[in-house]
Design a protein around this motif. Sequence first.
Motif, PDB file in Angstrom:
ATOM      1  N   CYS A   1       0.816  -1.220   0.000  1.00 37.10           N
ATOM      2  CA  CYS A   1       0.000   0.000   0.000  1.00 37.10           C
ATOM      3  C   CYS A   1       0.846   1.265   0.000  1.00 37.10           C
ATOM      4  O   CYS A   1       0.308   2.375  -0.087  1.00 37.10           O
ATOM      5  CB  CYS A   1      -0.955  -0.001   1.192  1.00 37.10           C
ATOM      6  N   GLY A   2       2.166   1.122   0.107  1.00 40.11           N
ATOM      7  CA  GLY A   2       3.059   2.282   0.100  1.00 40.11           C
ATOM      8  C   GLY A   2       3.456   2.773   1.466  1.00 40.11           C
ATOM      9  O   GLY A   2       4.200   3.754   1.577  1.00 40.11           O
ATOM     10  N   ALA A   3       2.976   2.112   2.527  1.00 36.12           N
ATOM     11  CA  ALA A   3       3.355   2.472   3.887  1.00 36.12           C
ATOM     12  C   ALA A   3       4.630   1.735   4.291  1.00 36.12           C
ATOM     13  O   ALA A   3       4.924   0.650   3.772  1.00 36.12           O
ATOM     14  CB  ALA A   3       2.234   2.139   4.865  1.00 36.12           C
ATOM     15  N   LEU A   4       5.359   2.313   5.220  1.00 38.72           N
ATOM     16  CA  LEU A   4       6.611   1.733   5.687  1.00 38.72           C
ATOM     17  C   LEU A   4       6.482   1.278   7.137  1.00 38.72           C
ATOM     18  O   LEU A   4       5.958   2.012   7.982  1.00 38.72           O
ATOM     19  CB  LEU A   4       7.731   2.767   5.586  1.00 38.72           C
TER      20      LEU A   4
ATOM     21  N   GLY B   1      -0.626  -9.167   1.317  1.00 38.58           N
ATOM     22  CA  GLY B   1      -0.592  -7.969   2.145  1.00 38.58           C
ATOM     23  C   GLY B   1      -1.424  -8.017   3.399  1.00 38.58           C
ATOM     24  O   GLY B   1      -1.608  -6.988   4.059  1.00 38.58           O
ATOM     25  N   SER B   2      -1.906  -9.205   3.780  1.00 38.42           N
ATOM     26  CA  SER B   2      -2.802  -9.302   4.931  1.00 38.42           C
ATOM     27  C   SER B   2      -2.106  -9.729   6.219  1.00 38.42           C
ATOM     28  O   SER B   2      -2.736  -9.752   7.284  1.00 38.42           O
ATOM     29  CB  SER B   2      -3.935 -10.293   4.635  1.00 38.42           C
ATOM     30  N   ILE B   3      -0.823 -10.074   6.135  1.00 40.84           N
ATOM     31  CA  ILE B   3      -0.077 -10.520   7.306  1.00 40.84           C
ATOM     32  C   ILE B   3       1.272  -9.815   7.343  1.00 40.84           C
ATOM     33  O   ILE B   3       1.951  -9.692   6.319  1.00 40.84           O
ATOM     34  CB  ILE B   3       0.150 -12.044   7.294  1.00 40.84           C
ATOM     35  N   ALA B   4       1.641  -9.349   8.520  1.00 38.37           N
ATOM     36  CA  ALA B   4       2.978  -8.804   8.747  1.00 38.37           C
ATOM     37  C   ALA B   4       3.727  -9.726   9.691  1.00 38.37           C
ATOM     38  O   ALA B   4       3.128 -10.335  10.586  1.00 38.37           O
ATOM     39  CB  ALA B   4       2.907  -7.405   9.332  1.00 38.37           C
TER      40      ALA B   4
ATOM     41  N   ALA C   1      -2.183 -10.050  11.828  1.00 36.99           N
ATOM     42  CA  ALA C   1      -3.080  -9.713  10.727  1.00 36.99           C
ATOM     43  C   ALA C   1      -3.122  -8.200  10.560  1.00 36.99           C
ATOM     44  O   ALA C   1      -3.196  -7.446  11.537  1.00 36.99           O
ATOM     45  CB  ALA C   1      -4.476 -10.257  11.003  1.00 36.99           C
ATOM     46  N   ILE C   2      -3.068  -7.754   9.309  1.00 33.52           N
ATOM     47  CA  ILE C   2      -3.109  -6.322   9.013  1.00 33.52           C
ATOM     48  C   ILE C   2      -4.120  -6.048   7.917  1.00 33.52           C
ATOM     49  O   ILE C   2      -4.506  -6.938   7.160  1.00 33.52           O
ATOM     50  CB  ILE C   2      -1.718  -5.788   8.589  1.00 33.52           C
ATOM     51  N   ASP C   3      -4.540  -4.796   7.827  1.00 35.81           N
ATOM     52  CA  ASP C   3      -5.435  -4.362   6.763  1.00 35.81           C
ATOM     53  C   ASP C   3      -4.611  -4.189   5.488  1.00 35.81           C
ATOM     54  O   ASP C   3      -3.694  -3.366   5.457  1.00 35.81           O
ATOM     55  CB  ASP C   3      -6.083  -3.034   7.165  1.00 35.81           C
ATOM     56  N   PRO C   4      -4.897  -4.935   4.418  1.00 34.98           N
ATOM     57  CA  PRO C   4      -4.102  -4.809   3.192  1.00 34.98           C
ATOM     58  C   PRO C   4      -4.137  -3.412   2.575  1.00 34.98           C
ATOM     59  O   PRO C   4      -3.236  -3.050   1.816  1.00 34.98           O
ATOM     60  CB  PRO C   4      -4.735  -5.833   2.249  1.00 34.98           C
TER      61      PRO C   4
ATOM     62  N   TYR D   1       7.769   3.460  -1.844  1.00 33.66           N
ATOM     63  CA  TYR D   1       7.219   4.215  -0.717  1.00 33.66           C
ATOM     64  C   TYR D   1       6.441   5.407  -1.282  1.00 33.66           C
ATOM     65  O   TYR D   1       6.934   6.123  -2.178  1.00 33.66           O
ATOM     66  CB  TYR D   1       8.327   4.715   0.207  1.00 33.66           C
ATOM     67  N   ILE D   2       5.241   5.620  -0.785  1.00 34.39           N
ATOM     68  CA  ILE D   2       4.408   6.737  -1.256  1.00 34.39           C
ATOM     69  C   ILE D   2       4.518   7.894  -0.285  1.00 34.39           C
ATOM     70  O   ILE D   2       4.229   7.761   0.907  1.00 34.39           O
ATOM     71  CB  ILE D   2       2.934   6.295  -1.400  1.00 34.39           C
ATOM     72  N   LEU D   3       4.988   9.024  -0.794  1.00 32.94           N
ATOM     73  CA  LEU D   3       5.142  10.222   0.031  1.00 32.94           C
ATOM     74  C   LEU D   3       3.791  10.792   0.454  1.00 32.94           C
ATOM     75  O   LEU D   3       2.825  10.710  -0.286  1.00 32.94           O
ATOM     76  CB  LEU D   3       5.928  11.286  -0.717  1.00 32.94           C
TER      77      LEU D   3
END
Length: 296
Positions: free
Chosen positions: A114-117, A160-163, A177-180, A294-296
């Motif tokens: 999703c572009g988040a770090l 993208g659903s698990i970190a 579990a994370i929000d994709p 990475y999305i600014l």
Amino acid sequence: MTVETVAYSGAILNTPACILGEGPTYDPHTGTAWWFDILGCKLVEYVLASDTATIHDLPEMGSVLARVDGERQVIATETGLHLRDIASGKLELITPIEADNTITRSNDGRVHACGALWFGTMGKKAEPGAGAIYHVARGVVATLFPDISIPNAICFSPDGSIAYFTDTADGRLMRVAIDPATALPVSEPMVFFDHRGGDGGLDGAVCDQDGVIWNARWGPGCVDAYSPEGKRIISLKVPAGKTTCPAFVGPNADRLLVTSASEGMSAEQLASDPGAGSTFLLEHPVKGRFEPDYIL
């Protein structure tokens, strides 16, 4: 389940040895791998096709790099996120994180689709509980997990659903579990693999197309593969005891580049571990993925 041990097969890259090699990543647009010598305050730029490296000096310790676009990168350092101009190397602090905390520095991190770090901080002397793991999205910082000693193994499942992450000092590889759409947790972390009492420490990791996690193990010199079910299934030997982090590299993301460290080693230890601090390209084929921007 039996763990398959694979003897070392690969090459040592034509780059200077690092005190603490970390944070490797690969830009498929240019065929360039990047990684840090954290304690040496260096950023290594390595072109795979020509086996050539350029070493960039940094004004402070850095550990995570992500592409923004063809002209810019973002790097995480001991003061926060900096925008880096690729052509000039100029750094601009854009998101201060622990900038006034002289005890800590950045460590492991990775960008979600999703572009988040996600990235972690730790004490410069590995002080217990001095660090944290953060989520940064378009400049907005959220603390995910405080009281972390040595953050590592941050990576994400293919959908993208698990970190995944670990505190190396704790010895447990965690999954949450994370929000994709946002990469924010939607549940409490659970133990994925318990390494407490095992040989060495869990370090950096990447997750491949099949959800297999490839984790460097500090101490015994190897990169271990874990199935999505949390079973250690493969151990790739690396000729450096302090292996730190793998990255998928090459036009098809089907090779593993692995960094290592010589930190804290005596002359006698270095003599018996001549690969310490070197960076390796393993022959073992993998089904890797390229890192998102990475999305600014």
